[in-house]
Design an enzyme around this catalytic site. Structure first.
Site, PDB file in Angstrom:
ATOM      1  N   GLY A  23       0.822  -1.200   0.000  1.00  0.00           N
ATOM      2  CA  GLY A  23       0.000   0.000   0.000  1.00  0.00           C
ATOM      3  C   GLY A  23       0.856   1.250   0.000  1.00  0.00           C
ATOM      4  O   GLY A  23       2.090   1.188   0.071  1.00  0.00           O
TER       5      GLY A  23
ATOM      6  N   GLY B 187       0.135  -5.416   0.739  1.00  0.00           N
ATOM      7  CA  GLY B 187      -1.111  -5.310  -0.003  1.00  0.00           C
ATOM      8  C   GLY B 187      -1.104  -6.058  -1.312  1.00  0.00           C
ATOM      9  O   GLY B 187      -2.156  -6.448  -1.828  1.00  0.00           O
TER      10      GLY B 187
ATOM     11  N   GLU C 175       5.666  -6.322   7.245  1.00  0.00           N
ATOM     12  CA  GLU C 175       5.093  -5.262   8.070  1.00  0.00           C
ATOM     13  C   GLU C 175       5.822  -4.993   9.381  1.00  0.00           C
ATOM     14  O   GLU C 175       5.918  -3.835   9.814  1.00  0.00           O
ATOM     15  CB  GLU C 175       3.614  -5.574   8.358  1.00  0.00           C
ATOM     16  CG  GLU C 175       2.694  -5.406   7.176  1.00  0.00           C
ATOM     17  CD  GLU C 175       2.727  -6.568   6.195  1.00  0.00           C
ATOM     18  OE1 GLU C 175       2.035  -6.496   5.163  1.00  0.00           O
ATOM     19  OE2 GLU C 175       3.429  -7.564   6.472  1.00  0.00           O
TER      20      GLU C 175
ATOM     21  N   ASP D 146      -1.406  -7.724   7.498  1.00  0.00           N
ATOM     22  CA  ASP D 146      -2.847  -7.522   7.345  1.00  0.00           C
ATOM     23  C   ASP D 146      -3.290  -8.068   5.993  1.00  0.00           C
ATOM     24  O   ASP D 146      -2.692  -9.016   5.500  1.00  0.00           O
ATOM     25  CB  ASP D 146      -3.197  -6.038   7.534  1.00  0.00           C
ATOM     26  CG  ASP D 146      -2.626  -5.148   6.427  1.00  0.00           C
ATOM     27  OD1 ASP D 146      -1.602  -5.522   5.831  1.00  0.00           O
ATOM     28  OD2 ASP D 146      -3.207  -4.065   6.185  1.00  0.00           O
TER      29      ASP D 146
END
Length: 369
Positions: free
Chosen positions: A71, A126, A149, A157
């Protein structure tokens, strides 16, 4: 033929010979996902699912560097640093981005038509969310798949903890805590991908998908390379058991072999809070009954990360200032308390993502006349 995007769009949407194609089109940013891109992709998926002229969906990316590197974390950094707007953090721009992204991830997972994802080059964060929940996941010799992350003070996530928790043995725990990159063979062995196609054969694969069926295209896959990661299961499974990150590091060091010590070194450079929260997330994901349940949990954790100093600091050190010297708070795993971790899983009340409750409502209402 074209769908709705223009040639200058960050995501190109086309329909040709029964295949709806999503092409991520930010090659200079390794196709990093913006909020606008997520909204456009999800809207296309909604349209195409009910469009009888579309029999399959293809997800790919422009440029030679990768499908998607994740992202737009600089935007997340700026949002978390300023804490602007009312109802922080659940009312923030980043919270809305994650909400829409996770809904898209869920849609990809339960889509009514085949989705084929070409996981060529870098596929991280992402990028995993937009590809590894697809029906058919293709890797190449250039694939580098990772959930990095914890290195920026965040937690895996986009349904990443669901995938990581379902790898053979403790491979997923190793990948999550060290941010190690998977090769094509590793990704298939870990359950993040299904088939291997050399990059030079991708055009023929895509053409076969357009002129035939998914099975026609799959007749062109090649043998999957061996996984070096899977070959290391013995020490990985022994070291990464349990729910205490500091104990995992101690077992890695006690093992003594170079790979285990390197893993311990890697974990100790990451955000201690993120490492501890990630370990809890993985154990919760392993006990979950669906991807939607895990996405709901990840949303709570992500929102809590917005209020964590490590997220701003991690992105600053790795991406903004690029000094690669993050100052974590707290600085050591032994200083992370149970209550520190607990707060990341606190219910959000009316601000919950609510995927599981939405699914339950749909089932309880039954078919609509």
């Amino acid at each position: 033929m074209s769908d709705t995007a223009t040639e200058n769009s960050d995501v190109l949407l086309t329909v040709d010979r029964g295949v709806g194609t999503v092409t991520l089109n930010r090659p200079r940013a390794i196709n990093a996902l913006s909020h606008a891109m997520v909204r456009d992709i999800d809207a296309a998926l909604v349209r195409w699912e009910d469009d009888p002229s579309v029999r399959a969906v293809l997800i790919t990316g422009n440029g030679e560097r990768g499908l998607c590197a994740g992202g737009d974390i600089v935007a997340i950094h700026d949002d978390a640093k300023t804490k602007a707007g009312e109802n922080w953090p659940t009312g923030s721009a980043t919270a809305q981005f994650w909400r829409d992204e996770y809904v898209m991830n869920s849609r990809i997972n339960r889509y009514g038509k085949p989705i084929v994802a070409l996981m060529d080059g870098a596929v991280m964060g992402g990028g995993v969310g937009i590809s590894a929940h697809a029906t058919v996941r293709i890797v190449t010799e250039k694939s580098k798949v990772a959930m990095p992350e914890v290195g920026i003070g965040f937690v895996p996530d986009v349904g990443g903890t669901y995938l990581l928790a379902r790898t053979p043995g403790e491979i997923g725990t190793h990948l999550a805590l060290t941010t190690a990159r998977m090769t094509a063979g590793d990704a298939v062995a870990a359950g993040f991908a299904d088939h291997y196609v050399p990059t030079e054969d991708l055009p023929a694969f895509v053409e076969a998908l357009h002129t035939g069926t998914v099975d026609t295209a799959l007749s062109l896959v090649s043998p999957v390379p061996e996984s070096a990661l899977a070959a290391q299961r013995e020490w990985i499974d022994a070291a990464y058991t349990g729910d205490d990150a500091a104990s995992i590091v101690a077992r890695l060091r006690a093992d003594g072999r170079d790979e285990a010590v390197a893993a311990a070194d890697a974990i100790e450079t990451k955000s201690p809070t993120s490492v501890a929260v990630t370990l809890r997330s993985l154990r919760r994901a392993a006990a979950a009954s669906s991807l939607d349940e895990v996405l709901d949990d990840e949303y709570r954790v992500s929102i809590a990360c917005l209020d964590s100093p490590d997220l701003v600091e991690g992105i600053r050190a790795q991406v903004v200032d690029k000094d690669r010297q993050p100052r974590w708070t707290p600085a050591h795993l032994d200083d992370v308390t149970t209550s520190d971790v607990d707060r990341f899983f606190a219910p959000l009340g009316d601000a919950e993502l609510g995927l599981t409750s939405a699914a339950a409502d749909s089932v309880s209402k039954g078919p609509q006349s």
